[in-house]
Design a protein around this motif. Sequence first.
Motif, PDB file in Angstrom:
ATOM      1  N   LEU A 117       0.802  -1.233   0.000  1.00 34.55           N
ATOM      2  CA  LEU A 117       0.000   0.000   0.000  1.00 34.55           C
ATOM      3  C   LEU A 117       0.830   1.276   0.000  1.00 34.55           C
ATOM      4  O   LEU A 117       0.494   2.248  -0.680  1.00 34.55           O
ATOM      5  CB  LEU A 117      -0.948  -0.008   1.198  1.00 34.55           C
ATOM      6  CG  LEU A 117      -1.858   1.225   1.307  1.00 34.55           C
ATOM      7  CD1 LEU A 117      -2.848   1.277   0.145  1.00 34.55           C
ATOM      8  CD2 LEU A 117      -2.593   1.232   2.642  1.00 34.55           C
ATOM      9  N   SER A 118       1.904   1.305   0.766  1.00 30.15           N
ATOM     10  CA  SER A 118       2.651   2.565   0.935  1.00 30.15           C
ATOM     11  C   SER A 118       3.220   3.096  -0.378  1.00 30.15           C
ATOM     12  O   SER A 118       3.511   4.294  -0.487  1.00 30.15           O
ATOM     13  CB  SER A 118       3.775   2.371   1.951  1.00 30.15           C
ATOM     14  OG  SER A 118       3.242   2.018   3.214  1.00 30.15           O
TER      15      SER A 118
ATOM     16  N   SER B  88       1.588   6.306  -2.121  1.00 31.92           N
ATOM     17  CA  SER B  88       1.797   7.681  -1.642  1.00 31.92           C
ATOM     18  C   SER B  88       3.270   8.079  -1.596  1.00 31.92           C
ATOM     19  O   SER B  88       3.602   9.144  -1.082  1.00 31.92           O
ATOM     20  CB  SER B  88       1.190   7.822  -0.244  1.00 31.92           C
ATOM     21  OG  SER B  88       1.836   6.938   0.668  1.00 31.92           O
TER      22      SER B  88
ATOM     23  N   ARG C  22       0.324  11.617   2.809  1.00 31.20           N
ATOM     24  CA  ARG C  22       0.508  10.194   2.540  1.00 31.20           C
ATOM     25  C   ARG C  22      -0.563   9.328   3.205  1.00 31.20           C
ATOM     26  O   ARG C  22      -1.107   8.418   2.581  1.00 31.20           O
ATOM     27  CB  ARG C  22       1.901   9.738   3.005  1.00 31.20           C
ATOM     28  CG  ARG C  22       3.026  10.309   2.162  1.00 31.20           C
ATOM     29  CD  ARG C  22       4.289   9.491   2.336  1.00 31.20           C
ATOM     30  NE  ARG C  22       4.107   8.124   1.846  1.00 31.20           N
ATOM     31  CZ  ARG C  22       5.041   7.188   1.884  1.00 31.20           C
ATOM     32  NH1 ARG C  22       6.221   7.474   2.413  1.00 31.20           N
ATOM     33  NH2 ARG C  22       4.808   5.978   1.419  1.00 31.20           N
ATOM     34  N   SER C  23      -0.841   9.593   4.472  1.00 32.00           N
ATOM     35  CA  SER C  23      -1.809   8.752   5.176  1.00 32.00           C
ATOM     36  C   SER C  23      -3.190   8.844   4.519  1.00 32.00           C
ATOM     37  O   SER C  23      -3.895   7.841   4.379  1.00 32.00           O
ATOM     38  CB  SER C  23      -1.881   9.158   6.650  1.00 32.00           C
ATOM     39  OG  SER C  23      -2.755   8.306   7.355  1.00 32.00           O
TER      40      SER C  23
ATOM     41  N   ASN D 217      -3.125   6.854   1.322  1.00 34.63           N
ATOM     42  CA  ASN D 217      -3.151   5.417   1.639  1.00 34.63           C
ATOM     43  C   ASN D 217      -4.559   4.964   2.035  1.00 34.63           C
ATOM     44  O   ASN D 217      -5.050   3.925   1.572  1.00 34.63           O
ATOM     45  CB  ASN D 217      -2.181   5.114   2.781  1.00 34.63           C
ATOM     46  CG  ASN D 217      -0.724   5.259   2.379  1.00 34.63           C
ATOM     47  OD1 ASN D 217      -0.396   5.287   1.194  1.00 34.63           O
ATOM     48  ND2 ASN D 217       0.151   5.390   3.357  1.00 34.63           N
ATOM     49  N   ARG D 218      -5.200   5.726   2.897  1.00 37.90           N
ATOM     50  CA  ARG D 218      -6.544   5.354   3.363  1.00 37.90           C
ATOM     51  C   ARG D 218      -7.540   5.315   2.209  1.00 37.90           C
ATOM     52  O   ARG D 218      -8.350   4.393   2.091  1.00 37.90           O
ATOM     53  CB  ARG D 218      -7.050   6.335   4.426  1.00 37.90           C
ATOM     54  CG  ARG D 218      -6.358   6.276   5.752  1.00 37.90           C
ATOM     55  CD  ARG D 218      -7.199   6.930   6.851  1.00 37.90           C
ATOM     56  NE  ARG D 218      -7.579   8.303   6.578  1.00 37.90           N
ATOM     57  CZ  ARG D 218      -6.808   9.358   6.834  1.00 37.90           C
ATOM     58  NH1 ARG D 218      -5.603   9.185   7.342  1.00 37.90           N
ATOM     59  NH2 ARG D 218      -7.230  10.586   6.591  1.00 37.90           N
TER      60      ARG D 218
ATOM     61  N   LEU E 272      -6.828   2.357  -0.159  1.00 35.34           N
ATOM     62  CA  LEU E 272      -7.178   1.077   0.466  1.00 35.34           C
ATOM     63  C   LEU E 272      -8.687   0.870   0.471  1.00 35.34           C
ATOM     64  O   LEU E 272      -9.171  -0.230   0.181  1.00 35.34           O
ATOM     65  CB  LEU E 272      -6.621   1.016   1.888  1.00 35.34           C
ATOM     66  CG  LEU E 272      -6.864  -0.311   2.619  1.00 35.34           C
ATOM     67  CD1 LEU E 272      -6.173  -1.467   1.901  1.00 35.34           C
ATOM     68  CD2 LEU E 272      -6.376  -0.224   4.067  1.00 35.34           C
TER      69      LEU E 272
ATOM     70  N   LEU F 117       1.245  -3.102   4.823  1.00 36.27           N
ATOM     71  CA  LEU F 117       1.050  -1.705   5.214  1.00 36.27           C
ATOM     72  C   LEU F 117       1.562  -1.477   6.632  1.00 36.27           C
ATOM     73  O   LEU F 117       2.032  -2.409   7.296  1.00 36.27           O
ATOM     74  CB  LEU F 117      -0.437  -1.316   5.079  1.00 36.27           C
ATOM     75  CG  LEU F 117      -1.501  -2.182   5.767  1.00 36.27           C
ATOM     76  CD1 LEU F 117      -1.522  -2.038   7.274  1.00 36.27           C
ATOM     77  CD2 LEU F 117      -2.858  -1.866   5.203  1.00 36.27           C
TER      78      LEU F 117
ATOM     79  N   LEU G 200      -5.685   4.425   9.387  1.00 31.74           N
ATOM     80  CA  LEU G 200      -5.678   3.495   8.253  1.00 31.74           C
ATOM     81  C   LEU G 200      -6.348   2.180   8.637  1.00 31.74           C
ATOM     82  O   LEU G 200      -7.197   1.659   7.895  1.00 31.74           O
ATOM     83  CB  LEU G 200      -4.238   3.249   7.795  1.00 31.74           C
ATOM     84  CG  LEU G 200      -4.036   2.259   6.649  1.00 31.74           C
ATOM     85  CD1 LEU G 200      -4.676   2.768   5.367  1.00 31.74           C
ATOM     86  CD2 LEU G 200      -2.540   2.005   6.432  1.00 31.74           C
TER      87      LEU G 200
END
Length: 262
Positions: A197-198, A201, A207-208, A211-212, A215, A228, A235
Amino acid sequence: MFIVGELINGMYSNVAAAIRERKIDLIQRIALEQIQAGADALDVNCGPTAKNPKEDIQWLIDAIQQVTDKPLAVDSSRFEVIEAGLSRMKNPAIINSTTSDPEKLNKFIPLAKKHNAKLIGLTISQKGIPQNKDQRLELAAIIVSTCQEQGFPIEDLFIDPILLPVNVAQQQMKEILESIKEFKMLTEPSPKTIIGLSNVSQGAHFRSLINRTFLTMAINYGLDAAILDPKDKQLMDTSITTELILNKHIYCDSYLEAYLRK
């Protein structure tokens, strides 16, 4: 959602130092923190600068297995490093990973069968990273068909569509999501799907949030697993809540806590 914690990786400076100096307490603490945050398995990677990767991966696995029996994903692009890691496993493991190239599949599939390990197959080949959904499906079909020919159980196979950073490959995001859905149609039983996942971003702001959001969308397209940071509570809560909305968990007022106690 099957969560693989990503934080035991030599690309992080604290982990790289712990490997060099054999600081077992730090590695074990990172392992336990990820499990307490909801990780179902832990990715283990001694990093690109390791001078003795075969010894380092074995030390990491020995250290982690002293404090948990969760599955470990041996993460390396080098066959001999993964083979060394698997030789120390006390429980069934995950091989992270093989590409779709025949010479790699013909080495990693027998290795996975020998150790009763699950296998992550990347939709990438010597030609490079696919540029669209059709290319991803073609490479996934090669991985699936080779596993079938060699008697590897498809339910133990994870297909990774290769998630790219949104700031350099924005036009591919929807193609990647659609690939996740269509991988499931390749065979019956279907392979599982997984993403790192990372990557989405990498190099971006917020970034968070990115990612959220990715996902959430990927889960809706049928994603089964993600590598992740489980210590990102927002997240993890988003993942659990998305699956709740999709009726994959039974609702209760304390569903977040209930999920983590599963």
